[in-house]
Design an enzyme around this catalytic site. Structure first.
Site, PDB file in Angstrom:
ATOM      1  CE  LYS A  65     -15.418   7.600  -0.494  1.00  0.00           C
ATOM      2  NZ  LYS A  65     -13.787   6.888  -0.996  1.00  0.00           N
ATOM      3  CE  LYS A 104      -8.938  10.485   3.527  1.00  0.00           C
ATOM      4  NZ  LYS A 104      -7.868   9.860   2.821  1.00  0.00           N
ATOM      5  CD  GLU A 140     -13.899   7.016   2.792  1.00  0.00           C
ATOM      6  OE1 GLU A 140     -13.119   6.394   3.525  1.00  0.00           O
ATOM      7  OE2 GLU A 140     -14.956   7.033   1.792  1.00  0.00           O
ATOM      8  NE  ARG A 176     -11.399   0.150   0.660  1.00  0.00           N
ATOM      9  CZ  ARG A 176     -10.306  -0.333   0.775  1.00  0.00           C
ATOM     10  NH1 ARG A 176      -9.858  -1.502   0.303  1.00  0.00           N
ATOM     11  NH2 ARG A 176      -9.766   1.169  -0.417  1.00  0.00           N
ATOM     12  CG  ASP A 214     -14.390  10.978  -0.967  1.00  0.00           C
ATOM     13  OD1 ASP A 214     -13.967  10.152  -1.003  1.00  0.00           O
ATOM     14  OD2 ASP A 214     -13.908   9.590   0.378  1.00  0.00           O
ATOM     15  CG  ASP A 258      -8.477   7.503   5.004  1.00  0.00           C
ATOM     16  OD1 ASP A 258     -10.257   8.009   4.887  1.00  0.00           O
ATOM     17  OD2 ASP A 258      -7.409   7.819   4.371  1.00  0.00           O
TER      18      ASP A 258
HETATM   19  N1  BES Z   1     -11.329   9.160  -0.513  1.00  0.00           N
HETATM   20  C1  BES Z   1     -10.182   7.941  -0.248  1.00  0.00           C
HETATM   21  C2  BES Z   1      -9.604   7.973  -1.766  1.00  0.00           C
HETATM   22  C3  BES Z   1      -9.402   9.412  -2.325  1.00  0.00           C
HETATM   23  C4  BES Z   1      -7.681   9.758  -1.332  1.00  0.00           C
HETATM   24  C5  BES Z   1      -9.253  10.420  -3.499  1.00  0.00           C
HETATM   25  C6  BES Z   1      -7.318  11.212  -1.694  1.00  0.00           C
HETATM   26  C7  BES Z   1      -8.970  11.348  -4.145  1.00  0.00           C
HETATM   27  C8  BES Z   1      -7.587  11.620  -3.846  1.00  0.00           C
HETATM   28  C9  BES Z   1     -10.636   6.746   0.012  1.00  0.00           C
HETATM   29  O1  BES Z   1     -11.346   7.038   0.922  1.00  0.00           O
HETATM   30  C10 BES Z   1      -9.430   6.535   0.638  1.00  0.00           C
HETATM   31  O2  BES Z   1      -9.332   6.881   2.292  1.00  0.00           O
HETATM   32  N2  BES Z   1      -8.558   6.133   0.746  1.00  0.00           N
HETATM   33  C11 BES Z   1      -7.653   4.800   0.952  1.00  0.00           C
HETATM   34  C12 BES Z   1      -7.836   3.423   1.481  1.00  0.00           C
HETATM   35  C13 BES Z   1      -6.537   3.028   2.255  1.00  0.00           C
HETATM   36  C14 BES Z   1      -6.576   3.229   4.087  1.00  0.00           C
HETATM   37  C15 BES Z   1      -6.579   1.770   1.834  1.00  0.00           C
HETATM   38  C16 BES Z   1      -6.442   5.727   0.668  1.00  0.00           C
HETATM   39  O3  BES Z   1      -6.380   5.512  -1.111  1.00  0.00           O
HETATM   40  O4  BES Z   1      -5.443   6.887   0.946  1.00  0.00           O
HETATM   41 ZN    ZN Z   2     -12.752   8.511   0.716  1.00  0.00          ZN
HETATM   42 MN    MN Z   3     -11.131   7.410   3.315  1.00  0.00          MN
END
Ligand code: BES
Ligand code: ZN
Ligand code: MN
Length: 489
Positions: A260, A272, A344, A346, A283, A342
């Protein structure tokens, strides 16, 4: 840094420093006793004075008139645990780096590590010393002075056939440094285009490596509606970067790593919060670990076919960005309801996975992604999350993590979780609600890897250290990935 095998003994080394391993309890090791003898009991005197306790992680430089500096290295009790050994060699590396010495001799004879052999110890040693030199000053207008002035040489006492192990650890350390640098670079520099350029640069290092980069026009043609729904929100064009390393037999199906590479994750329209958002430059650490692994594999020149793929895009809010409720069609025809922009990672990975499977017919496929905050909450910074339904692949990846001390922990990916992704309006939704967030993300990816020998590594907790003075990329899971691939060669 140079690592040179040596048959010298600590007590007649004529260089600038000797690293003397000392136990906290019981008899001292033979090399230490020899040094102590030539210094008329000086080391025994220090130990009995209690000024140096020789616990793992204790390390101290002592200048000696007319001879090499002593670097006292604490081991604790023998046999030591693997984590105590790593703590000790990291301390030694840090101490040498901080000293004025530009070369040293180390002798680990008799340093027993539980469940590990000397080859393992040599690999960890050079990995730690190479890693200690990592320094991010790309964006400082003046270089700081904790940088070693000259290249350092570490002479390592071991038999003549052990050079491969020194080289292996060094190559892993070099790959980790590259991964860390890419992670630490600011998001206005490390864009998808920058990552593509770095991949092209890697290809100049080896005849075995060729790159092949998909731009947005090509992705449009291929029907990658899911990937493009993310990249279109940003002025930075998205890229899918393929690095084909053909070192093995012609015609052998390659092992594939897919990273990713979200070079900044603002969350998009599902924006966010502001606190700590700068860390979303990390990321793209899955992508960075794939690039780092490619660099290590070039250095190791192993006879294996493998492909590193990077799905690189920026996730931004804009007039072109996806909205919650949008439905897009992925390359494999699956329709996806984007309930949260968010989620994104996947969305970019699923099209990269479909493309990879169609193009390379892989022997195995592992994706690496900073995918969910939920995985970080579950496992912290110790283990990466591993999801797979393939028992052989699970065993291989867990073993590679174990031996490299870059561990992963298996989390569930059962049929029963799949229904959490049901959508009223499309084939699937891109989120599964509040529960089991790391698993529903893995379930989403599993829809695009049916019938494949596939695993997903969620590195959200392990790829970088958050906040404070320690903030920075870790270079993980390069050691795990390199050990996984090396075992296939
Ligand atoms: N890149 C983030 C995941 C992440 C967040 C990694 C904080 C490390 C620290 C990912 O794209 C994301 O935002 N995931 C969301 C998914 C949710 C919207 C289902 C998450 O984990 O909050
Ligand atoms: Zn992300
Ligand atoms: Mn995200």
């Amino acid at each position: 840094m140079q690592f040179i095998l040596s048959q010298a003994s600590l007590n007649d080394y004529s260089g600038q420093a000797i690293i003397v391993p000392l136990t906290s309890k019981g008899e001292q090791l033979t090399p230490a006793k020899a040094v102590d003898k030539s210094l008329n009991g000086f080391i025994e005197q220090i130990l009995s004075s209690n000024d140096f306790k020789a616990k793992p992680g204790d390390c101290q430089v002592i200048p000696v008139a007319g001879g090499p500096r002593l670097i006292l290295l604490g081991l604790g009790e023998l046999p030591m645990t693997a984590s105590a050994f790593i703590k000790a060699v990291n301390a030694a590396a840090k101490t040498l780096k901080g000293s004025a010495a530009t070369d040293a001799l180390i002798d680990l004879a008799g340093v027993e590590v539980q469940e590990q052999n000397q080859d393992w110890a040599l690999r960890q040693l050079t990995q730690a010393f190479q890693n200690s030199l990592y320094h991010f000053d790309e964006c400082k207008s003046k270089s700081e002075d904790d940088k070693p002035a000259t290249t350092q040489t570490l002479n390592v006492v071991a038999a003549a056939d052990k050079q491969v192990h020194l080289d292996f650890g060094q190559a892993v350390g070099i790959g980790m440094a590259f991964t860390k640098k890419l992670g630490d670079l600011p998001p206005n520099v490390a864009t998808p285009t920058y990552l593509a350029d770095e991949a092209d640069k890697l290809a100049t290092l080896s005849d075995k490596l060729t790159t092949h980069i998909l731009d947005e026009d090509k992705m449009e043609e291929l029907g990658m509606g899911s990937f493009l729904s993310v990249s279109k929100g940003s002025i930075e064009p998205g890229k899918i970067i393929c690095m084909e390393y053909m070192g093995g037999k012609k015609g052998d199906a390659p092992h594939v790593l897919v990273g990713k590479g979200v070079t900044f994750d603002s969350g998009g329209i599902s924006l966010k919060g502001g606190a700590g958002m700068d860390e979303m430059k990390y990321d793209m650490c899955g992508a960075a670990s794939v690039l780092g692994t490619v660099l290590t594999m070039i250095k190791l020149d192993l006879p294996i076919n493998f492909v590193g793929v990077v799905a690189a895009a920026e996730n931004m809010p804009s007039g072109h960005a996806s909205k919650p409720g949008d439905i897009v069609t992925a390359m494999n025809g699956t329709t996806i309801e984007i309930l949260n922009t968010d989620a994104e990672g996947r969305l970019v990975l699923c099209d990269a996975l479909t493309y990879t499977i169609d193009t390379y017919k892989p022997a195995s496929i592992v994706d690496i992604a900073t995918l969910t905050g939920a995985c970080m909450m579950a496992l912290g910074g110790v283990n990466s999350g591993l999801f797979t339904e393939n028992e052989d692949l699970a065993a291989d990846l867990l073993a590679a993590g174990e031996v490299s001390r870059d561990s992963a922990w298996r989390l569930p990916l059962q049929e029963e979780y799949q229904e959490l992704l049901d959508s009223n309006f499309a084939d699937i939704a891109n989120i599964g609600g509040r529960l089991a967030g790391a698993t529903t993300a893995a379930c989403f990816l599993s829809r695009f890897t049916k019938g494949q020998k596939w695993a997903h590594l969620d590195i959200a907790g392990t790829a970088w250290n958050s906040g404070g003075k320690n903030k920075g990329a870790t270079g993980r899971p390069v050691p795990l990935l390199v050990n996984y691939l090396a075992a296939k060669a």
